[in-house]
Motif scaffolding. Structure first.
Motif, PDB file in Angstrom:
ATOM      1  N   ALA A 145      -9.727 -36.678   1.551  1.00  0.00           N
ATOM      2  CA  ALA A 145      -9.212 -35.499   2.262  1.00  0.00           C
ATOM      3  C   ALA A 145      -7.998 -34.932   1.522  1.00  0.00           C
ATOM      4  N   ALA A 146      -7.141 -35.832   1.013  1.00  0.00           N
ATOM      5  CA  ALA A 146      -5.943 -35.373   0.301  1.00  0.00           C
ATOM      6  C   ALA A 146      -6.344 -34.601  -0.958  1.00  0.00           C
ATOM      7  N   ALA A 147      -7.307 -35.145  -1.697  1.00  0.00           N
ATOM      8  CA  ALA A 147      -7.742 -34.486  -2.936  1.00  0.00           C
ATOM      9  C   ALA A 147      -8.407 -33.142  -2.610  1.00  0.00           C
ATOM     10  N   ARG A 148      -9.247 -33.148  -1.578  1.00  0.00           N
ATOM     11  CA  ARG A 148      -9.961 -31.917  -1.221  1.00  0.00           C
ATOM     12  C   ARG A 148      -8.970 -30.822  -0.777  1.00  0.00           C
ATOM     13  N   ASP A 149      -7.978 -31.225   0.016  1.00  0.00           N
ATOM     14  CA  ASP A 149      -7.062 -30.212   0.571  1.00  0.00           C
ATOM     15  C   ASP A 149      -5.977 -29.763  -0.403  1.00  0.00           C
ATOM     16  N   HIS A 150      -5.618 -30.609  -1.357  1.00  0.00           N
ATOM     17  CA  HIS A 150      -4.422 -30.271  -2.141  1.00  0.00           C
ATOM     18  C   HIS A 150      -4.612 -30.267  -3.659  1.00  0.00           C
ATOM     19  N   SER A 151      -5.843 -30.492  -4.147  1.00  0.00           N
ATOM     20  CA  SER A 151      -5.954 -30.549  -5.609  1.00  0.00           C
ATOM     21  C   SER A 151      -5.810 -29.143  -6.196  1.00  0.00           C
ATOM     22  N   ARG A 152      -5.374 -29.103  -7.439  1.00  0.00           N
ATOM     23  CA  ARG A 152      -5.211 -27.811  -8.130  1.00  0.00           C
ATOM     24  C   ARG A 152      -6.553 -27.283  -8.594  1.00  0.00           C
ATOM     25  N   THR A 153      -7.374 -28.225  -9.097  1.00  0.00           N
ATOM     26  CA  THR A 153      -8.674 -27.811  -9.624  1.00  0.00           C
ATOM     27  C   THR A 153      -9.723 -27.902  -8.511  1.00  0.00           C
ATOM     28  N   GLU A 154     -10.840 -27.264  -8.745  1.00  0.00           N
ATOM     29  CA  GLU A 154     -11.891 -27.213  -7.726  1.00  0.00           C
ATOM     30  C   GLU A 154     -12.345 -28.619  -7.320  1.00  0.00           C
ATOM     31  N   PHE A 155     -12.526 -28.833  -6.019  1.00  0.00           N
ATOM     32  CA  PHE A 155     -12.959 -30.156  -5.572  1.00  0.00           C
ATOM     33  C   PHE A 155     -14.465 -30.293  -5.753  1.00  0.00           C
ATOM     34  N   ARG A 156     -14.852 -31.319  -6.514  1.00  0.00           N
ATOM     35  CA  ARG A 156     -16.301 -31.532  -6.742  1.00  0.00           C
ATOM     36  C   ARG A 156     -16.653 -32.938  -6.312  1.00  0.00           C
ATOM     37  N   ASP A 157     -17.761 -33.036  -5.573  1.00  0.00           N
ATOM     38  CA  ASP A 157     -18.178 -34.345  -5.058  1.00  0.00           C
ATOM     39  C   ASP A 157     -18.452 -35.359  -6.158  1.00  0.00           C
ATOM     40  N   ASP A 158     -19.093 -34.897  -7.238  1.00  0.00           N
ATOM     41  CA  ASP A 158     -19.441 -35.852  -8.295  1.00  0.00           C
ATOM     42  C   ASP A 158     -18.182 -36.451  -8.930  1.00  0.00           C
ATOM     43  N   VAL A 159     -17.144 -35.614  -9.085  1.00  0.00           N
ATOM     44  CA  VAL A 159     -15.893 -36.133  -9.661  1.00  0.00           C
ATOM     45  C   VAL A 159     -15.290 -37.141  -8.685  1.00  0.00           C
ATOM     46  N   TRP A 160     -15.276 -36.758  -7.401  1.00  0.00           N
ATOM     47  CA  TRP A 160     -14.660 -37.658  -6.444  1.00  0.00           C
ATOM     48  C   TRP A 160     -15.415 -38.980  -6.360  1.00  0.00           C
ATOM     49  N   ARG A 161     -16.744 -38.911  -6.430  1.00  0.00           N
ATOM     50  CA  ARG A 161     -17.504 -40.173  -6.297  1.00  0.00           C
ATOM     51  C   ARG A 161     -17.109 -41.167  -7.391  1.00  0.00           C
ATOM     52  N   ARG A 162     -16.872 -40.653  -8.573  1.00  0.00           N
ATOM     53  CA  ARG A 162     -16.467 -41.559  -9.668  1.00  0.00           C
ATOM     54  C   ARG A 162     -15.119 -42.214  -9.341  1.00  0.00           C
ATOM     55  N   ILE A 163     -14.194 -41.406  -8.795  1.00  0.00           N
ATOM     56  CA  ILE A 163     -12.877 -41.970  -8.451  1.00  0.00           C
ATOM     57  C   ILE A 163     -13.023 -42.918  -7.254  1.00  0.00           C
ATOM     58  N   ALA A 164     -13.846 -42.506  -6.280  1.00  0.00           N
ATOM     59  CA  ALA A 164     -13.984 -43.277  -5.032  1.00  0.00           C
ATOM     60  C   ALA A 164     -14.469 -44.700  -5.292  1.00  0.00           C
ATOM     61  N   ASP A 165     -15.289 -44.859  -6.317  1.00  0.00           N
ATOM     62  CA  ASP A 165     -15.776 -46.205  -6.651  1.00  0.00           C
ATOM     63  C   ASP A 165     -14.637 -47.130  -7.042  1.00  0.00           C
ATOM     64  N   CYS A 166     -13.522 -46.551  -7.422  1.00  0.00           N
ATOM     65  CA  CYS A 166     -12.405 -47.364  -7.933  1.00  0.00           C
ATOM     66  C   CYS A 166     -11.161 -47.215  -7.063  1.00  0.00           C
ATOM     67  N   VAL A 167     -11.366 -47.042  -5.771  1.00  0.00           N
ATOM     68  CA  VAL A 167     -10.242 -46.941  -4.850  1.00  0.00           C
ATOM     69  C   VAL A 167     -10.132 -48.245  -4.074  1.00  0.00           C
ATOM     70  N   ARG A 168      -8.948 -48.815  -4.039  1.00  0.00           N
ATOM     71  CA  ARG A 168      -8.738 -50.081  -3.313  1.00  0.00           C
ATOM     72  C   ARG A 168      -7.526 -49.954  -2.400  1.00  0.00           C
ATOM     73  N   PHE A 169      -7.487 -50.797  -1.368  1.00  0.00           N
ATOM     74  CA  PHE A 169      -6.346 -50.749  -0.445  1.00  0.00           C
ATOM     75  C   PHE A 169      -5.860 -52.157  -0.150  1.00  0.00           C
ATOM     76  N   VAL A 170      -4.536 -52.325  -0.189  1.00  0.00           N
ATOM     77  CA  VAL A 170      -3.958 -53.608   0.221  1.00  0.00           C
ATOM     78  C   VAL A 170      -3.023 -53.325   1.402  1.00  0.00           C
ATOM     79  N   PRO A 171      -3.339 -53.864   2.609  1.00  0.00           N
ATOM     80  CA  PRO A 171      -2.475 -53.605   3.760  1.00  0.00           C
ATOM     81  C   PRO A 171      -1.315 -54.591   3.795  1.00  0.00           C
TER      82      PRO A 171
END
Ligand code: BG6
Length: 506
Positions: free
Chosen positions: A75-101
């Motif tokens: 949501a952050a990338a879609r709402d605030h990125s400078r360049t056009e939001f593309r699903d294929d680009v995001w999917r590549r990044i999404a595969d490498c997103v991790r969270f430590v609570p």
């Protein structure tokens, strides 16, 4: 051939892609991460500048899994990125997103983070490389730094790859606390591993100031007290405090903006030519300027603090600072500051540098105006000499990024009448490439290990040395008031008027 200081030998190898690595963001649910950092990561990904083996690792006190963080990041990338939001680009990044609570005072969480980074070497090939971004309130810096030290996560000697830390401003609250923090950071990381962010240095137009001065012949010969009457640096914002009451009320405009962005702009405007465009050469020259700054003797006349009251902006009624949520009704914090500084060097002695910044001013605009001395003689009878002003060179940092020259020109007709005109260079019409966002540029530099655009601890300390006496002088004084939508308190205009000058209306 003489060497061109702006020629960066690495440019021949552009585009450079960073090593595989993890970017660990502490405070990943905060405003900065959502509006700037995550969108910047997306923009880099979209431009093909993220390495294979890049992991975005969020750390926050939320009971979340990787999937929850991925949703926030998307949501952050879609709402605030400078360049056009593309699903294929995001999917590549999404595969490498991790969270430590977890929380900063919990050893187990940091042990967990350490293990996660080790696991990521095998699963994502990050090769032991990690940058830690402290997008957290300054009070939490020491805790996190100590945890990174305790677990040896900070030490590149204990890893197979590099380790870096990015520290958001404000870097300390005054000289003493910034020294303390510097000592702590330096005890945990090596100087080349520390990136103190001042995002103004990531703006194209700010870097262009160096190109303007040092890649051309016209400007440098007149860039001194023989020709320059004064310099005005303005950073005006129409927004208020945007829900950051706790931070803003303890910082005020001076610590939030003057100590960093404005003094860095002054340093770049006033500095000598660096011997090369690398980190050390640039920092040395900026540091010299910061150390040469002098404060006005009469601080009551040449420094102004203001606080906005309710008023009108763009047709909307806006509340006063004291009515903002979370602000104590008797707060004395300034939302506007203007000062007259000097730079005690042969080049600048006697030239006033007027700096101002404020919230809820009529519009968002940042500019550096170099105002030249009036022509010594005007042989034109039909010219209103009072109107024919000083030549000006204005670096428009934002918006309408570019440069304006103001000079006298003949009015068409049979009489020799001269009037002020403007000549404009606009980034938008001269270049087809759009400018990267400041955070996009700086984040890439962090991942590449290039500290050129990051102030070092000497600069930070020299800036506090300017600010501390001002804060001390203001400590017991009420700020002047101005209505939201005005260009600051009347005292701001009087500060220039008493020397026969006026602020530019940008
Ligand atoms: C930040 C300040 O550093 O800069 C904010 O903390 C300010 O108060 C912001 O609004 C302005 O940045 P920009 O890039 O929008 O001019």
């Amino acid at each position: 051939m003489t060497a061109n200081p702006l020629r960066d030998p690495r440019d021949r190898r552009l585009p450079r892609i960073p090593d595989p690595c993890a970017l660990v963001v502490f405070g990943v649910t905060g405003d900065l991460a959502r509006k700037k950092l995550i969108p910047a990561v997306y923009d880099l990904g979209n431009r093909g500048l993220l390495p294979p083996g890049f992991v975005l690792l969020g750390f926050a006190r939320r009971d979340w899994g990787d999937g929850d963080f991925e949703q926030l990041a998307r949501a952050a990338a879609r709402d605030h990125s400078r360049t056009e939001f593309r699903d294929d680009v995001w999917r590549r990044i999404a595969d490498c997103v991790r969270f430590v609570p977890g929380s900063f005072d919990d050893d187990d969480t940091f042990d967990d983070l350490d293990r996660t980074l080790i696991d990521l070497e095998a699963s994502h090939g990050i090769a032991g490389n990690a940058a830690f971004y402290l997008s957290i309130p300054p009070v939490a810096f020491p805790q996190v730094l100590k945890q990174l030290d305790r677990t040896a996560m900070a030490s590149s000697a204990d890893q197979s790859g590099w380790r870096r830390v990015v520290v958001e401003k404000p870097f300390g609250h005054d000289l003493a606390s910034s020294r303390e923090l510097n000592n702590l950071v330096d005890s945990v990381f090596r100087p080349s591993e520390v990136f103190r962010i001042d995002h103004y240095l990531g703006k194209e137009t700010v870097q262009n100031l160096l190109a303007l001065r040092f890649a051309n012949t016209w400007f440098e010969p007149v860039w001194n007290s023989n020709f320059v009457d004064s310099v005005q640096i303005t950073m005006a914002e129409d927004v208020g405090i945007e829900g950051r009451a706790a931070f803003y009320d303890s910082a005020g405009a001076t610590r939030d903006v003057l100590q960093n962005h404005l003094l860095q702009l002054l340093a770049l405007t006033a500095m000598e030519e660096p011997v090369s465009f690398d980190s050390e050469s640039l920092r040395v020259e900026k540091r010299k300027v910061l150390r040469a700054i002098s404060l006005p003797e009469d601080k009551a006349a040449f420094t102004v603090r203001g606080q906005y009251e309710q008023g009108w902006l763009a047709g909307q009624r806006v509340r006063g600072y004291l009515d903002e949520d979370g602000i104590p009704p008797d707060s004395r914090t300034e939302t506007y500051v203007a000062v007259r500084l000097g730079v005690e060097t042969r080049r600048w002695a006697g030239v006033p540098f007027y700096l101002r910044t404020g919230k809820r001013l009529p519009r968002r605009v940042t500019e550096i105006a170099v105002v030249f001395k009036r022509a010594p003689h005007l042989p034109f009878a039909k010219t209103d000499t009072a109107e024919l002003g000083h030549n000006q060179l204005v670096v428009r940092v934002q918006p309408d990024e570019g440069i304006t020259l103001r000079f006298g020109s003949k009015v068409p007709g049979s009489a020799m009448e001269v009037r002020e005109v403007s000549m404009d260079f606009l980034y938008g019409s001269s270049f087809t490439e759009s400018s990267p966002e400041a955070y996009e540029r700086l984040l890439l530099d962090v991942l590449l290990g290039d500290t050129t655009l990051f102030p070092d601890h000497n600069e930070v300390e020299a800036s506090w040395q300017v600010v501390d006496p001002l804060e001390e002088f203001w400590a017991t004084r009420e700020p002047d008031r101005y209505r939201a939508g005005e260009w600051g308190p009347r005292a701001g205009d009087e500060m220039l008027a008493c020397e026969g000058r006026t602020w530019r209306r940008p």
